[in-house]
Design a protein around this motif. Structure first.
Motif, PDB file in Angstrom:
ATOM      1  N   MET A  92     -36.480  22.360  56.688  1.00 32.44           N
ATOM      2  CA  MET A  92     -35.640  21.168  56.734  1.00 32.44           C
ATOM      3  C   MET A  92     -35.465  20.576  55.346  1.00 32.44           C
ATOM      4  O   MET A  92     -34.366  20.154  54.963  1.00 32.44           O
ATOM      5  N   GLU A  93     -36.538  20.547  54.570  1.00 30.31           N
ATOM      6  CA  GLU A  93     -36.445  20.037  53.200  1.00 30.31           C
ATOM      7  C   GLU A  93     -35.516  20.914  52.361  1.00 30.31           C
ATOM      8  O   GLU A  93     -34.740  20.416  51.544  1.00 30.31           O
ATOM      9  N   LEU A  94     -35.604  22.212  52.549  1.00 27.55           N
ATOM     10  CA  LEU A  94     -34.792  23.149  51.768  1.00 27.55           C
ATOM     11  C   LEU A  94     -33.311  23.037  52.105  1.00 27.55           C
ATOM     12  O   LEU A  94     -32.456  23.015  51.201  1.00 27.55           O
ATOM     13  N   HIS A  95     -32.991  22.959  53.399  1.00 28.70           N
ATOM     14  CA  HIS A  95     -31.594  23.056  53.818  1.00 28.70           C
ATOM     15  C   HIS A  95     -30.918  21.724  54.131  1.00 28.70           C
ATOM     16  O   HIS A  95     -29.681  21.649  54.059  1.00 28.70           O
ATOM     17  N   LEU A  96     -31.679  20.713  54.501  1.00 28.75           N
ATOM     18  CA  LEU A  96     -31.064  19.490  55.018  1.00 28.75           C
ATOM     19  C   LEU A  96     -31.260  18.265  54.139  1.00 28.75           C
ATOM     20  O   LEU A  96     -30.729  17.201  54.450  1.00 28.75           O
ATOM     21  N   ARG A  97     -32.004  18.394  53.074  1.00 29.47           N
ATOM     22  CA  ARG A  97     -32.201  17.249  52.189  1.00 29.47           C
ATOM     23  C   ARG A  97     -31.010  17.097  51.236  1.00 29.47           C
ATOM     24  O   ARG A  97     -30.484  16.006  51.038  1.00 29.47           O
ATOM     25  N   LYS A  98     -30.607  18.188  50.629  1.00 30.03           N
ATOM     26  CA  LYS A  98     -29.469  18.175  49.706  1.00 30.03           C
ATOM     27  C   LYS A  98     -28.391  19.081  50.273  1.00 30.03           C
ATOM     28  O   LYS A  98     -28.551  20.294  50.315  1.00 30.03           O
ATOM     29  N   ILE A  99     -27.277  18.479  50.706  1.00 34.19           N
ATOM     30  CA  ILE A  99     -26.232  19.222  51.387  1.00 34.19           C
ATOM     31  C   ILE A  99     -25.144  19.641  50.393  1.00 34.19           C
ATOM     32  O   ILE A  99     -24.634  18.816  49.635  1.00 34.19           O
ATOM     33  N   VAL A 100     -24.820  20.925  50.414  1.00 35.62           N
ATOM     34  CA  VAL A 100     -23.705  21.444  49.618  1.00 35.62           C
ATOM     35  C   VAL A 100     -22.487  21.652  50.519  1.00 35.62           C
ATOM     36  O   VAL A 100     -21.406  21.152  50.260  1.00 35.62           O
TER      37      VAL A 100
END
Length: 217
Positions: A75-83
Motif C-alpha cells: 500500500m505504501e509503494l503503490h497508493l501513497r504517491k499516485i502517478v
C-alpha cells in the motif's frame, strides 16, 4: 520452560504446526504429527503452548501478521504517491494476489480454517476474523480516503469502498484459485484485476472523470 526460553525451538514448532494444520485441518491435526514434523517431543510442544488451540491461534495470527505487513508495504509503494490511478490500483492488486505465493503455508492454513469454520473454537475464530483477510478493508480504507481527499476518488464510506475494491480484484482471483491452490494464468488474473479496477473507478471516480472511464471499456 518459558515460551521465550528457546526461541529457535518455538519457531520450529510453529513452522511445523502451520504445515500440519494446513495439510490436515484443525480437527484432524494432532500434536503427535506436529511434534514429528518439528522433530521435537510432545513435551517440548507443551512447554511452549498450553494446548492445540493455543498453538493453532498462534500460528494463524502470526501468519496473518506477516501477510498484513507485506500488504502494508504494498500500500505504501503503490497508493501513497499516485502517478496514474488506474495503473497504480492494478499494480497494487497484482502484488496482493502474488502475496499468496509468497506465504503458501499460511494460505493453506486459511483454506483449512475456512473449510472447518464451524468446528473452530469461537475464541480462535473471533481473533482470526479481527486479524485475518476479513479485516483487510479496514487497513486499505485510509489510503482510499486519502485519495478522495486529493480529489482522485469520490467516496462517502471509505471502508465500503475498500471492500468493493477487494471484492472486484483480489478476492475474485483468490476465490477462483482457492487461495493459490489451483494455478491461474497470469494474463487471466491480470484481466480480472484490470476489469475489476475499472469497475471500481466507474463507481468511485469523480463525476467529471466517469465518462472517460466508460469510453475506455
Amino acid at each position: 520452560m518459558s515460551p521465550t526460553g528457546r526461541p529457535e525451538k518455538r519457531r520450529a514448532i510453529e513452522r511445523a504446526a502451520r504445515k500440519v494444520f494446513g495439510r490436515d485441518g484443525y480437527t484432524r491435526a494432532s500434536v503427535d504429527a506436529i511434534a514429528a514434523e518439528a522433530q521435537v517431543s510432545k513435551r517440548t510442544i507443551y512447554n511452549h503452548f498450553t494446548d492445540k488451540e493455543q498453538l493453532f491461534l498462534s500460528v494463524a495470527l502470526d501468519g496473518a501478521q506477516e501477510v498484513t505487513d507485506a500488504i502494508a508495504r504494498q500500500m505504501e509503494l503503490h497508493l501513497r504517491k499516485i502517478v496514474d490511478l488506474e495503473e497504480d490500483l492494478v499494480a497494487f492488486s497484482r502484488d496482493r494476489v502474488a502475496t499468496v505465493t509468497q506465504f503458501p503455508d499460511h494460505f493453506a492454513l486459511v483454506r483449512a480454517l475456512e473449510a472447518e469454520v464451524t468446528r473452530i473454537p469461537p475464541p480462535v475464530l473471533e481473533k482470526w476474523l479481527a486479524a485475518g483477510p476479513q479485516s483487510a478493508h479496514l487497513r486499505l480504507a485510509p489510503y482510499l480516503r486519502g485519495l478522495a481527499d486529493r480529489g482522485l476518488l469520490a467516496i462517502d464510506d471509505a471502508e465500503q469502498a475498500a471492500q468493493h475494491l477487494n471484492l472486484l480484484t483480489v478476492t475474485s482471483v483468490l476465490q477462483r484459485t482457492f487461495y493459490g491452490s489451483i494455478p491461474m494464468p497470469a494474463e487471466e488474473a491480470d484481466e480480472i484485476i484490470t476489469s475489476g479496477v475499472r469497475a471500481f473507478l466507474r463507481l468511485y471516480a469523480p463525476t467529471g472523470q466517469r465518462s472517460g472511464l466508460v469510453d475506455r471499456q
